[in-house]
Design a protein around this motif. Structure first.
Motif, short mmCIF file in Angstrom:
data_model
loop_
_atom_site.label_atom_id
_atom_site.label_comp_id
_atom_site.label_asym_id
_atom_site.label_seq_id
_atom_site.Cartn_x
_atom_site.Cartn_y
_atom_site.Cartn_z
N TYR A 19 -11.62 4.91 -2.97
CA TYR A 19 -10.83 4.90 -1.74
C TYR A 19 -9.79 6.04 -1.80
CZ TYR A 19 -8.43 2.74 2.25
OH TYR A 19 -7.87 2.47 3.47
N PRO A 20 -9.55 6.71 -0.66
CA PRO A 20 -8.60 7.84 -0.68
C PRO A 20 -7.20 7.45 -1.14
CG PRO A 20 -9.89 7.84 1.35
CD PRO A 20 -10.20 6.55 0.65
N THR A 21 -6.75 6.26 -0.76
CA THR A 21 -5.42 5.82 -1.17
C THR A 21 -5.51 5.06 -2.49
OG1 THR A 21 -4.69 5.61 1.14
CG2 THR A 21 -3.40 4.45 -0.53
N GLN A 22 -4.75 5.50 -3.48
CA GLN A 22 -4.69 4.86 -4.78
C GLN A 22 -3.22 4.67 -5.16
OE1 GLN A 22 -7.28 3.68 -6.48
NE2 GLN A 22 -8.91 4.50 -5.15
N GLN A 23 -2.97 4.13 -6.34
CA GLN A 23 -1.61 3.83 -6.75
C GLN A 23 -0.71 5.07 -6.71
OE1 GLN A 23 -0.35 0.46 -8.25
NE2 GLN A 23 1.30 1.56 -7.22
N SER A 62 -0.94 -7.50 -5.15
CA SER A 62 -1.61 -6.22 -5.30
C SER A 62 -2.55 -5.98 -4.12
CB SER A 62 -2.43 -6.16 -6.59
OG SER A 62 -1.60 -6.08 -7.72
N LEU A 63 -2.64 -4.73 -3.72
CA LEU A 63 -3.59 -4.31 -2.70
C LEU A 63 -4.89 -3.95 -3.41
CD1 LEU A 63 -3.95 -3.53 0.36
CD2 LEU A 63 -3.22 -1.22 -0.31
N VAL A 64 -6.02 -4.43 -2.90
CA VAL A 64 -7.32 -4.16 -3.51
C VAL A 64 -8.09 -3.21 -2.61
CG1 VAL A 64 -9.38 -5.19 -4.53
CG2 VAL A 64 -7.28 -6.53 -4.37
N ILE A 118 -3.58 -1.65 -6.27
CA ILE A 118 -2.32 -0.95 -6.01
C ILE A 118 -1.21 -2.00 -6.01
CG2 ILE A 118 -1.02 0.41 -4.33
CD1 ILE A 118 -3.73 1.43 -3.27
N ASP A 119 -0.31 -1.91 -6.95
CA ASP A 119 0.76 -2.90 -7.06
C ASP A 119 1.70 -2.82 -5.86
OD1 ASP A 119 0.09 -4.12 -9.50
OD2 ASP A 119 0.88 -2.40 -10.60
N LEU A 120 1.99 -3.98 -5.29
CA LEU A 120 2.96 -4.08 -4.20
C LEU A 120 4.24 -4.72 -4.73
CD1 LEU A 120 0.58 -5.33 -1.34
CD2 LEU A 120 1.30 -2.98 -1.82
#
Length: 298
Positions: free
Chosen positions: A177-181, A170-172, A261-263
C-alpha cells in the motif's frame, strides 16, 4: 404431616417441570404416575403453595413453580460442580477451567497465562472457547464459563472484572500500500478507502469506540465489510478489499501479507478485561486469578 423434603423431591419436581406431563415425567424417573403425583403433593403441602396448575389437557408451572424451577436448576448445577471438585481433589489436585476469549486476547496475554498455568499446575484441564464479547457475557451469567476475556466499556451487572491490558489501535493496510508507517500523516487521507471492521456482534462498545476515531478524524467511513474474526479482516485487507483498524496487539501471531501503522497519537485506547461470575465457586478461580495478577504486575 410426618414427612420431610428430600433431594429426590426436588429431582421429581425438576423432571416434571421440564416435561409438564405426569406420565412422561414418571417414565423418566422410573416410578409410577401415582407415586410422582404423591411426591409433588407432599412438596406443595410442605411449602403451602401450588407448584403446578393441572387441567384435563395441560400441566403448567405456577409463579411459585417457575421460581422453584430456577432455584432447583441452580441447586443441581452446584451439586454437580461439588462432585467434580471432589473428584478433582481426589485426583491429586487436578484443576479444570472454562475460558472464553476473543482473538486479540491470544496475541496479547492469554498465551502467556496458559503457559504459566501449565507450568505451575501441570494437571490443569482448560476448555478454551473463542466467542464474541456478548456471547461470553451471556455464558458467564449462566455460569457456563469461569472466565471471559472481553473488550467492553462497562462490567455487566452480576459479574466482576479487572482490566488486564490497555493498548492503542493500529491501521491495517495491504503489504504494498502507498501509505506506510514512515509516510502516514493523518487518517483523513484514507477517507475514500473502504474499511473492514469488527462488527457490533464483536462488541457494541468496541464498535462505537472505533467509530469515534473516524469522527475525530473528520469523516464517516465507508464500512465495506464487518466480521468478528481478526484473520478474516487481515485476509480481506491482503486481497485489497479495504483497510482496517484493530487493537495493536493483533500485529502478533498472524502471517498474512499486511502492514500495520500505529495510531498511538490518537486518544482512543481499547482495554482487554477479564470477567468472571462471583457466584461460581471452584478452586480454579483463585488459582487463575493469582496467575493473572502476577502477569499484570510483571
Amino acid at each position: 404431616m410426618g414427612y420431610q423434603l428430600e433431594l429426590r423431591h426436588f429431582n421429581y419436581f425438576q423432571v416434571l417441570a421440564e416435561e409438564l406431563h405426569f406420565r412422561r415425567a414418571a417414565e423418566r424417573l422410573f416410578i409410577s404416575q401415582p407415586g410422582l403425583t404423591r411426591q409433588i403433593k407432599q412438596m406443595e403441602e410442605i411449602y403451602g403453595v401450588s407448584l403446578f396448575e393441572r387441567g384435563t389437557r395441560f400441566v403448567r408451572l405456577t409463579a411459585a413453580g417457575v421460581y422453584l424451577k430456577k432455584e432447583v436448576d441452580t441447586l443441581f448445577h452446584n451439586l454437580e460442580r461439588v462432585e467434580q471438585e471432589l473428584k478433582a481433589i481426589a485426583d491429586h489436585d487436578a484443576l479444570s477451567l472454562r475460558l472464553g476469549f476473543i482473538g486479540s486476547a491470544v496475541q496479547s496475554i492469554l498465551a502467556q497465562l496458559l503457559i504459566t498455568l501449565k507450568h505451575e499446575h501441570p494437571r490443569v484441564e482448560v476448555d478454551l472457547q473463542e466467542l464474541s464479547n456478548e456471547a461470553q457475557v451471556t455464558k458467564l451469567l449462566k455460569e457456563e464459563l469461569d472466565f471471559g476475556f472481553v473488550r467492553i466499556d462497562a462490567i455487566p451487572k452480576g459479574l466482576t472484572g479487572i482490566p488486564v491490558l490497555t493498548e492503542h489501535f493500529s491501521l491495517v493496510v495491504p503489504y504494498a500500500y502507498p501509505t506506510q508507517q514512515d509516510n502516514f500523516t493523518k487518517l483523513l487521507a484514507l477517507q475514500e478507502e473502504p474499511f473492514i471492521l469488527f462488527s457490533k456482534d464483536y462488541s457494541h462498545s468496541y464498535f462505537d469506540l472505533v467509530m469515534s476515531i473516524f469522527k475525530d478524524a473528520g469523516f464517516q467511513p465507508h464500512v465495506a465489510l464487518r466480521t468478528v474474526n481478526a484473520l478474516t479482516i487481515f485476509n480481506m485487507v491482503e486481497q485489497g478489499l479495504g483497510v482496517a483498524i484493530v487493537p495493536a496487539s493483533l500485529k502478533k501471531g498472524y502471517t498474512t501479507q499486511v502492514k500495520f501503522i500505529d495510531l498511538d497519537q490518537i486518544p482512543q485506547r481499547t482495554t482487554l478485561s477479564l470477567l468472571w461470575n462471583p457466584k461460581v465457586k471452584q478452586r480454579g478461580i483463585n488459582v487463575f486469578l493469582d496467575i493473572v495478577q502476577k502477569e499484570i504486575h510483571a
